[in-house]
Structures are given as C-alpha cells and as structure tokens.
Design a protein around this motif. Structure first.
Motif, PDB file in Angstrom:
ATOM      1  N   TRP A 255       0.445   4.295   5.509  1.00  0.00           N
ATOM      2  CA  TRP A 255       2.225   4.071   6.114  1.00  0.00           C
ATOM      3  C   TRP A 255       2.198   4.244   3.892  1.00  0.00           C
ATOM      4  O   TRP A 255       3.475   4.558   2.970  1.00  0.00           O
ATOM      5  CB  TRP A 255       3.119   2.797   6.102  1.00  0.00           C
ATOM      6  CG  TRP A 255       3.121   1.696   5.792  1.00  0.00           C
ATOM      7  CD1 TRP A 255       1.666   0.659   6.048  1.00  0.00           C
ATOM      8  CD2 TRP A 255       3.179   0.893   4.546  1.00  0.00           C
ATOM      9  NE1 TRP A 255       1.978  -0.182   5.355  1.00  0.00           N
ATOM     10  CE2 TRP A 255       3.310  -0.036   4.598  1.00  0.00           C
ATOM     11  CE3 TRP A 255       5.008   1.368   4.272  1.00  0.00           C
ATOM     12  CZ2 TRP A 255       3.978  -1.184   3.747  1.00  0.00           C
ATOM     13  CZ3 TRP A 255       5.277   0.134   3.090  1.00  0.00           C
ATOM     14  CH2 TRP A 255       4.869  -0.971   3.196  1.00  0.00           C
TER      15      TRP A 255
ATOM     16  N   PHE B 151       5.113   6.278   2.368  1.00  0.00           N
ATOM     17  CA  PHE B 151       6.168   5.648   0.578  1.00  0.00           C
ATOM     18  C   PHE B 151       5.813   5.723  -0.360  1.00  0.00           C
ATOM     19  O   PHE B 151       6.794   5.825  -1.104  1.00  0.00           O
ATOM     20  CB  PHE B 151       5.830   4.363   1.111  1.00  0.00           C
ATOM     21  CG  PHE B 151       6.678   3.130   0.305  1.00  0.00           C
ATOM     22  CD1 PHE B 151       6.269   2.381  -1.263  1.00  0.00           C
ATOM     23  CD2 PHE B 151       7.676   2.869   0.578  1.00  0.00           C
ATOM     24  CE1 PHE B 151       6.420   1.900  -1.950  1.00  0.00           C
ATOM     25  CE2 PHE B 151       8.500   2.067  -0.797  1.00  0.00           C
ATOM     26  CZ  PHE B 151       8.070   1.707  -0.948  1.00  0.00           C
TER      27      PHE B 151
ATOM     28  N   LEU C 298       8.985   7.805  -2.736  1.00  0.00           N
ATOM     29  CA  LEU C 298       9.351   7.248  -3.992  1.00  0.00           C
ATOM     30  C   LEU C 298       9.497   7.731  -4.987  1.00  0.00           C
ATOM     31  O   LEU C 298      10.219   8.201  -5.517  1.00  0.00           O
ATOM     32  CB  LEU C 298       8.338   5.655  -4.026  1.00  0.00           C
ATOM     33  CG  LEU C 298       9.237   4.655  -5.042  1.00  0.00           C
ATOM     34  CD1 LEU C 298       9.801   4.410  -4.462  1.00  0.00           C
ATOM     35  CD2 LEU C 298       7.945   3.677  -5.618  1.00  0.00           C
TER      36      LEU C 298
ATOM     37  N   ILE D 110      12.433  10.549  -4.546  1.00  0.00           N
ATOM     38  CA  ILE D 110      13.439  10.088  -5.071  1.00  0.00           C
ATOM     39  C   ILE D 110      13.914   9.208  -6.591  1.00  0.00           C
ATOM     40  O   ILE D 110      14.813   9.713  -7.382  1.00  0.00           O
ATOM     41  CB  ILE D 110      13.880   9.041  -3.769  1.00  0.00           C
ATOM     42  CG1 ILE D 110      13.950   9.349  -2.111  1.00  0.00           C
ATOM     43  CG2 ILE D 110      14.714   8.336  -4.412  1.00  0.00           C
ATOM     44  CD1 ILE D 110      14.535   8.509  -2.349  1.00  0.00           C
TER      45      ILE D 110
ATOM     46  N   TRP E 108      10.858   1.707   7.071  1.00  0.00           N
ATOM     47  CA  TRP E 108       9.657   0.909   7.074  1.00  0.00           C
ATOM     48  C   TRP E 108       8.709   1.586   8.731  1.00  0.00           C
ATOM     49  O   TRP E 108       7.758   1.448   8.543  1.00  0.00           O
ATOM     50  CB  TRP E 108       9.646  -0.199   7.878  1.00  0.00           C
ATOM     51  CG  TRP E 108       8.458  -1.050   8.673  1.00  0.00           C
ATOM     52  CD1 TRP E 108       8.019  -0.999   9.905  1.00  0.00           C
ATOM     53  CD2 TRP E 108       7.553  -1.799   7.512  1.00  0.00           C
ATOM     54  NE1 TRP E 108       7.628  -2.240   9.792  1.00  0.00           N
ATOM     55  CE2 TRP E 108       6.859  -2.169   9.075  1.00  0.00           C
ATOM     56  CE3 TRP E 108       7.129  -1.690   6.064  1.00  0.00           C
ATOM     57  CZ2 TRP E 108       5.600  -2.936   8.183  1.00  0.00           C
ATOM     58  CZ3 TRP E 108       6.011  -2.496   6.332  1.00  0.00           C
ATOM     59  CH2 TRP E 108       5.222  -2.847   7.401  1.00  0.00           C
TER      60      TRP E 108
ATOM     61  N   TRP F 269       7.274  -8.458   1.208  1.00  0.00           N
ATOM     62  CA  TRP F 269       6.809  -7.531   0.371  1.00  0.00           C
ATOM     63  C   TRP F 269       6.888  -6.200   0.388  1.00  0.00           C
ATOM     64  O   TRP F 269       8.293  -5.495  -0.145  1.00  0.00           O
ATOM     65  CB  TRP F 269       5.747  -7.302  -1.289  1.00  0.00           C
ATOM     66  CG  TRP F 269       4.478  -7.536  -0.114  1.00  0.00           C
ATOM     67  CD1 TRP F 269       3.616  -8.162   0.626  1.00  0.00           C
ATOM     68  CD2 TRP F 269       3.805  -5.802   0.542  1.00  0.00           C
ATOM     69  NE1 TRP F 269       2.702  -7.263   1.313  1.00  0.00           N
ATOM     70  CE2 TRP F 269       3.193  -6.303   0.837  1.00  0.00           C
ATOM     71  CE3 TRP F 269       4.397  -5.018  -0.365  1.00  0.00           C
ATOM     72  CZ2 TRP F 269       2.008  -4.994   0.933  1.00  0.00           C
ATOM     73  CZ3 TRP F 269       3.908  -3.665  -0.365  1.00  0.00           C
ATOM     74  CH2 TRP F 269       2.532  -3.602   0.826  1.00  0.00           C
ATOM     75  N   GLU F 270       6.803  -6.054   1.769  1.00  0.00           N
ATOM     76  CA  GLU F 270       6.855  -4.551   2.381  1.00  0.00           C
ATOM     77  C   GLU F 270       8.590  -3.986   2.915  1.00  0.00           C
ATOM     78  O   GLU F 270       8.843  -3.595   2.888  1.00  0.00           O
ATOM     79  CB  GLU F 270       5.920  -4.951   3.762  1.00  0.00           C
ATOM     80  CG  GLU F 270       4.786  -4.953   3.340  1.00  0.00           C
ATOM     81  CD  GLU F 270       4.186  -6.023   3.698  1.00  0.00           C
ATOM     82  OE1 GLU F 270       5.182  -7.470   4.545  1.00  0.00           O
ATOM     83  OE2 GLU F 270       3.197  -6.722   3.996  1.00  0.00           O
TER      84      GLU F 270
ATOM     85  N   VAL G 148      10.264  -3.380  -0.500  1.00  0.00           N
ATOM     86  CA  VAL G 148       9.658  -2.524  -1.236  1.00  0.00           C
ATOM     87  C   VAL G 148      10.411  -1.454  -0.520  1.00  0.00           C
ATOM     88  O   VAL G 148      11.332  -0.548  -0.700  1.00  0.00           O
ATOM     89  CB  VAL G 148       8.908  -2.281  -1.014  1.00  0.00           C
ATOM     90  CG1 VAL G 148       8.067  -1.035  -1.239  1.00  0.00           C
ATOM     91  CG2 VAL G 148       8.433  -3.066  -2.670  1.00  0.00           C
ATOM     92  N   CYS G 149      11.202  -1.520   0.740  1.00  0.00           N
ATOM     93  CA  CYS G 149      11.297  -0.233   1.698  1.00  0.00           C
ATOM     94  C   CYS G 149      13.212  -0.395   1.427  1.00  0.00           C
ATOM     95  O   CYS G 149      13.348   0.847   1.085  1.00  0.00           O
ATOM     96  CB  CYS G 149      11.656  -0.792   3.123  1.00  0.00           C
ATOM     97  SG  CYS G 149       9.889  -0.723   3.463  1.00  0.00           S
TER      98      CYS G 149
ATOM     99  N   LEU H  46      13.690   1.325  -2.126  1.00  0.00           N
ATOM    100  CA  LEU H  46      13.649   3.069  -1.945  1.00  0.00           C
ATOM    101  C   LEU H  46      15.255   3.458  -1.249  1.00  0.00           C
ATOM    102  O   LEU H  46      15.603   3.990  -1.306  1.00  0.00           O
ATOM    103  CB  LEU H  46      12.366   3.115  -0.607  1.00  0.00           C
ATOM    104  CG  LEU H  46      12.415   4.274  -0.670  1.00  0.00           C
ATOM    105  CD1 LEU H  46      12.022   4.751  -1.627  1.00  0.00           C
ATOM    106  CD2 LEU H  46      11.408   4.648   0.161  1.00  0.00           C
TER     107      LEU H  46
END
Lengths: 251, 556
Positions: free
Chosen positions: A172, A176, A180, A183, B75, B132-133, B136-137, B140
């Motif tokens: 993941w 991600f 990122l 974007i 996620w 933190w996951e 971070v999402c 984003l």
C-alpha cells in the motif's frame, strides 16, 4: 470329552484322547489369551482415556463425489500411518501396526485411537510423545488420506498454521507513493502555470504599447480607419449619412 | 447511507415536497443575487446576513470531518492491490497456533476496520496517539481536494465532470455483477417491501429529509455559490427539476446495487450460520456427514432434543438461531458500517481485487465531488469579500483553508478519532441544516415577498411561476420542516442523555456508552455555533443600525 472316556478301553485310542485333551487345553489357553487381549484393548482404547486421541474425518466435505468409504482397509492404513509417525519420531522405538488400537468408530467417521508400548507390558505411549510424533508427520498423514488439517482433525492436537506471505515493503505504501507524487506534481504544475500567466498579464499592457508603435507603420489606413476592419461582412456605418434618413418620407 | 427496507416511500415523498422546491429556491436566489451565500442573503434583507454565515459555518464543519471518509477510501483503495485482500482472513497470533483473539470474536472485516484502519480505543476518553498511516492518507486527500479547487470554481466545474460521471460507470459494472450474485434477490425484495411500522416512526422521515438535504446539498450555501456563476437568464426551474430527478434516480440506482450486494452478504452469512450449526450438531452427535441439511435441520434438532436431552441442552448456547431476516435487518447506518459491509461482500466475490479497487475508487470520486461542493461554499464568500481577494491570490486562500481543515482533521486520525467523527457526523449538520433551510424559505416567501420573488423569476426564466412552487414554498415545505424540527427535539428530550457505540476489543462487538461531559459540551457548541449565527447576525445588524441612528441624531 465324553467320547474320549468311552474309548478308554482301547489302548490305541488312548493316545488320540490325549491329543484331543491337549487341543482342548490349547483352545482354552487361546480363549483366555484372546479375552485378555480384548480386555486389554478395551482397557487401553476407551473414549477419554488418558493417552487416547479422538480423530474426526470429513471425507465427503473434502472430496465431494470422489469420497471413498471408510472401511477396514482405511483403518489399516491409518494404523500404518500412526506406526510410521511413531517410528519417525523416535528411531529407537519399533512400533508395530498391532500396537495402534482403534475403537468407537462412528458413521461421522470419528474414532479414538491409542498406541501401546510393546517393550513395556500393558502400557500406552504417553500423550505428549504421540502428539509430537503426529505433529511432525501431520502433512504425510493428511496426504495419505487426501485430506487437510481441517478435514482430518486430531482433536486436542493443535496444528501449526502456515505463516502469511509478507513482502518486505508493504504494497500500500508503494501505491500511496505513486499517487502522492502524481498529485504533488499536478499542484506544482498548476501553481507555476498560474504564476506564469499572472506575469504575462502584467507584462501585456507594457508590451501592447510597444506592439502598437511597431504596427503603426504596417497598418494601412484609409479615411481615418484601418483597412482590416472593412473586411468584416457587417460593414461599417458611415456617420456622415446618418442624418439623411429623415430626407426620405416614411411609408 | 441509510438503509432499511421501505425507506423508498419517505425518500420519494420528501424529494417531491422538500427537495425540488428548495433546490429551485436556492438556485434562483443564487442566480438572481449573483453572490455567494453571505452576500445573497444580505441583499434580501440585512438582518439575514447571519443565514449566510451559518451556511458557511456548517460547510466549514462538514469539510473538517468529511475528508476523513476520503482518507479511509484511499486507505482501502491502496490495500486492494494485494492478493489475498488483507480483510479476507484473520492474521495469525504470535506463536502461529491460531488466529488473533479479537479477530476470532468479531470478523476479519470488522477487525481490519477497527484495529488495522482506525486502531480504535475502548472509549472516547482515551485519546491515544495520531495514527501516522491515517494522517498521511488524510494529507493526501486534502492535497487532492486542493488540486481540484486550486484554480477556482471554473476549473472545479471541469473536475466535477469527471467525479460525477465515473461513478456511473462503476455503478453499471457493479449492477451487472451484483444482480448475478447468489442471494441478491433477497436484498432487492427486502428493499422494495414497505414496512408499515417503520413508516410510523418519525425517525425514518427525519432521516429521509436529512438524506435529501445532504444529497442535493441544500442549506450549505454551495448551491447558491454555484448558481451565482450561471447566466442571468438561465432556466433554473428546468435545471432544478432535472437535477433533483437525476439525483433521485441515481440514488435509487445506487441503492439497487447496494441492496443486491447487501442481500448477497446476508445470504452468505445466513448459509454460513446454518453450516456452522449443522457442523456443530454433526460433530457432537457423530452423525453421518451430509445427514443434516438446511431443510431438515429444525426437524432433526427436535429429534435430537428428544433422544439426547442432556447433551443437547449442553450444546444449546452455542447453536445460534440463524435467520435471514435478522441478517438483513442489521442496521446499515454510519460510515464505518458501510466500509465493513462492503468489504465483507467484496471479499467473497471472485476477482475480489478488481471489484474492491472499482468500489473504493467510486467512493473516492463521490467523496471528492462532495468535498468540492463544500469547499466552494466556503471559498466563494471568502473570494467575494474585497478585503481578502485584494491582498491574497485565490490559490493562497484555498491553500490556507485546506491547511487549517487538514490540521483540525488530524484529530480524527487519533485512536479515539472515530468517536469524535461520529459526533461531527451526527450533530454538526443535521439540526443546523433544518433551521437554515427553514429560515431561507421564510425569508424568501415572507420577508422578501413571494410576489416580488415571482416577478424576479419571471424576468429570469421568461415564464410565469407555476402554482405548485408557490404552494410548496409558502405552506408545505415550511410546515414539514417545522414538524421535523419538533420531532427531532422531542426525540432528544425523550431519550435523555446522548449515547455512543464504542468498540470493545475483548468482546469483539460494539457496546453503548454515555458521552462524557466535555463531549456533550462539544456537541452543544457545534449545534449552537451554526444556529446562533442567525439570531446573532440579526442582532448585530440591529445594534449597528441603532448606533448609526443615534450617531446621526446626535450629529443632527
């Protein structure tokens, strides 16, 4: 025995009588031995006995139409597999198929089994040893019956589950990172192009003045108007003739 | 997001009586006044400037918490690229002899949601640390929103083409797949059978009204903001009808897909439950395999009870009564449950990775689309105001708004974050929206004057206003909203204190707990800060005018 007593008079038949007596005694011994063995069998292999394990098979669930029936031959195979497991576990032991005792076979296909120790009389192999032996060769036992850990259950023997496959980098995070980057690149592109556009707008008023100075030489002018506007199909209204509309009388 | 069979009737009625008239009203106001929500209401009457501010405050609260849903969608989307899906099976415990206890007690999808995604704490008091996951999402998600609103509403319009059309494509794919699933028919039957006792419950009507408000975007100020960019002679009546019809058709279409998948999941669980019960009985009584079937189960249960009463009584607590109705009735409510239900349904499909990616991508598109409307509602008044737009370019204003929302949104990524999210979800918008919409209708009909508004509309759209709209605006909609309001308040007074559902890791299911006092204070603050804007705004203007009059009289 009564026939033997009647034949006592004849000397020839005395020997035959002794034979019969001897065979009778043998039969008695055999019967006694068998009864001892069966009592030992029931004594050792009992449900909830100390060193006995219950096995449950779900053959129809595992194989469906290819399911085999559980009969004496399959039981023999099972005894052989357990004996094999015991031999593999401790090479010093020589476990025979006759040491593995099965009992209480039901239609479910479930039964209890126990392993006797032939070196020590009338004892069963302790639970821990049997459990360890079976765990070691569990895969072989399963495959012999075309089953797996779930369809061939040894109750109270826990099976080690296969560890899940995990890659070093979590997938993941990779996806991600890609999204990122895309974007952030888009945002930077839009901001930079916005700044550039604004700079162009600020420069334009200054630039158009320069352009007009240059263009004055090239643009041809007739009657005070640049020629390109006359190319329009709509034409241009000449202010000089506007007032003359009143000359013509309205219809 | 609200489900339950028979929801269609309140939904359709609310659409015709509330949705269409209010949508037309907001579009007309925006198009006529050509300003964002604050300016538009100020023009109608200076005392109503509070209404615009209330709309902006509600939109602000909404944008704070709504983007967390997009973070969750990201996620799940990123985790869909694995085989097998991470929520398909329970992870093993430390010594590899079995599965993790919490996962065994609940299900693997619930475990993935509550432990792996949220890492939820047992109650709202225990805050824990920021995950933190999730953080971070969330960052984003905010970057994505910033990218779309960066250039202003004109560019947002182009993005909305994408975010509005792609979900349709995915829905069609899902419709084809969902209708072929085993057990989908059960879900559809459940959806279309009206339940009379549910219709009598006012909660269903309140939910339907809130759902209409949310899906059409009424009361947020975003519609006024969008409409202010329209041409002055745009036929907003036609647009209002078309938009609301398309919206409701989409909702029904989406709920057909939803309920098919739901029916599949319920049937799957029901059959699993039956199989478990049969296995338990087969093992306990050593019956032949395949002896018990779904049809003879009940009959055999009675027989076994008669023949082996003692053993059967021992087994009784473990045998759960399986019921398809009960599976279908498990309330589909709340955002978390939506993630759990769908991930559970998807994991049982073949090629589950593809369907998972499609589904969460669609969810993301819908979520980003909603966020764009929200942020437009906040940004339009800000960029309208001369003070800000002269000093800062619009990229910077958008950036500041996104940044502040992101920082506040980080509180929802803490361990107790989901409880705070539920507070915002339940209380930030519902009551305030009702009040705002009510004040809007009353303002347009009675303060501005219905006849005056009628004349303005005649100028804009070119034909006379039909009597249907006039009746709706003047009588039906306000009455309905007032009655909803009364129901809402009486419901709150009757239930007493507010409660929430907390996840108990040791038992593996949700438990009900009371809110602590500071959480209740936050709830009160949320509701008050948006609703009080209206009277406070009126009061402020009133005081300003009084002071001006006094100043003038003293000068004169």
């Amino acid at each position: 025995m009564q026939e033997c007593l009647r034949a006592e008079t004849h000397e020839q038949e005395v020997l035959g009588c002794a034979d019969i007596l001897h065979s009778e005694r043998m039969r008695g011994f055999l019967l006694l031995a068998l009864s001892l063995v069966t009592t030992a069998h029931t004594e050792f292999c009992r449900p909830d006995s100390q060193n006995a394990f219950k096995v449950r098979l779900s053959i129809k669930t595992a194989l469906g139409d290819n399911a085999y029936a559980w009969d004496a031959s399959e039981e023999y195979l099972f005894k052989a597999m357990v004996a094999f497991a015991m031999r593999r576990y401790s090479s010093q032991k020589t476990t025979q198929i006759s040491n593995v005792l099965l009992c209480n076979v039901t239609d479910r296909v479930s039964f209890w089994f126990v392993v006797t120790d032939s070196s020590k009389n009338a004892t069963t192999v302790p639970r821990g040893e049997v459990e360890a032996a079976i765990r070691m060769t569990r895969n072989r036992i399963n495959n012999a019956f075309l089953l797996n850990d779930k369809t061939m259950q040894f109750l109270k023997i826990s099976s080690t589950l296969p560890p899940p496959t995990e890659s070093s980098v979590p997938i993941w995070l990779v996806v991600f990172g890609v999204v990122l980057c895309l974007i952030v690149a888009g945002i930077l592109f839009l901001i930079v192009s916005g700044i550039q556009q604004r700079k162009k707008k600020n420069k334009e008023p200054a630039e158009t003045k320069n352009l007009e100075e240059k263009c004055e030489v090239t643009v041809t002018i007739e009657n005070g108007m640049p020629c390109d506007t006359l190319n329009l199909k709509t034409g241009q209204i000449n202010g000089g003739y506007e007032a003359d509309d009143e000359r013509f009388t309205p219809l | 997001m609200y489900g339950g069979g028979g929801f269609l009737i309140p939904y359709l009625i609310m659409l015709i009586v509330e949705g269409m008239p209010l949508l037309f009203l907001e579009l007309a106001v925006g198009q006529h006044m050509r300003q964002g929500s604050i300016g538009a209401w100020k023009t109608i009457s200076p005392y109503l400037s509070g209404v615009g501010v209330a709309s902006v405050v509600v939109s602000f609260f909404l944008s704070m918490y709504y983007n967390v849903i997009n973070a969750w969608a990201f996620w799940y989307l990123f985790h869909s690229f694995q085989n097998p899906l991470p929520w398909a099976a329970c992870p093993l415990n430390s010594n590899h002899t079995g599965y993790i206890e919490e996962c065994e007690k609940a299900s693997s999808t619930q475990y993935f949601w509550y432990r792996k995604t949220l890492n939820i704490s047992p109650s709202i008091e225990e805050n824990g640390s920021i995950q933190w996951e999730q953080a971070v999402c969330l960052i984003l998600a905010w970057l994505t929103v910033y990218l779309c609103i960066l250039r202003g509403t004109e560019s947002t319009g182009k993005v909305v083409y994408l975010t509005a059309s792609l979900p349709y494509l995915v829905l069609i794919i899902y419709l084809i797949k969902a209708l072929t699933l085993h057990g989908a028919v059960n879900g559809l039957v459940y959806m279309f059978t009206p339940k009379l006792e549910q219709l009598a419950n006012p909660k269903a009507w309140i939910n339907a009204a809130t759902q209409i408000f949310f899906s059409l975007g009424l009361g947020f100020g975003s519609l006024i903001a969008f409409a202010s960019y329209n041409e002055p002679n745009n036929n907003c009546e036609k647009h209002a009808i078309i938009v609301s019809l398309i919206n409701s058709t989409t909702s029904i279409f989406a709920s057909i897909v939803t309920f098919s998948i739901y029916g599949f999941k319920a049937t799957f669980n029901y059959e699993n439950c039956l199989n478990k019960a049969m296995l338990l009985l087969t093992n306990a009584f050593d019956l032949e395999e395949g002896f018990l079937t779904a049809d003879n189960l009940n009959h055999m249960k009675e027989q076994l009870m008669a023949t082996h009463p003692n053993d059967y009584v021992e087994l009784l607590p473990q045998i759960k009564n399986c019921s398809l109705e009960a599976e279908l009735d498990t309330a589909v409510q709340g955002t978390g449950l939506a993630f759990i239900v769908y991930s559970e349904a998807i994991k049982n499909m073949e090629v589950s990775q593809l369907y998972s990616v499609l589904y969460f991508f669609m969810l993301l598109m819908l979520g980003i689309g909603s966020m764009l409307g929200n942020t437009a509602a906040i940004l339009t008044p800000l960029t309208d105001s001369k003070f800000l737009s002269t000093h800062l370019p619009k990229e910077v204003i958008s950036g500041i708004v996104c940044f502040i929302n992101c920082i506040v949104g980080l509180t929802f990524t803490m361990e107790a974050g989901n409880y705070w999210f539920d507070i915002f979800n339940d209380y930030a918008a519902t009551l305030s929206l009702l009040l705002i919409v009510l004040v809007e209708i009353i303002a347009v009909c009675y303060v501005y004057g219905l006849r005056r508004f009628e004349k303005d509309l005649h100028l804009m759209i070119g034909h006379k206003l039909s009597w249907y709209w006039k009746i709706m605006w003047a009588f039906a909609s306000p009455l309905l909203i007032i009655s909803l309001f009364i129901f809402y308040i009486t419901d709150y007074i009757l239930t007493g204190t507010l409660q929430y559902q907390a996840w108990d890791a040791t038992q593996g299911h949700l438990v009900t707990k009371d809110y602590p006092s500071y959480a209740l204070a936050v709830i009160g603050l949320l509701v008050a800060s948006s609703t009080m804007c209206i009277p406070l705004g009126a009061l402020a203007i009133f005081i300003k005018r009084r002071l001006k009059r006094e100043h003038r009289s003293t000068v004169a």
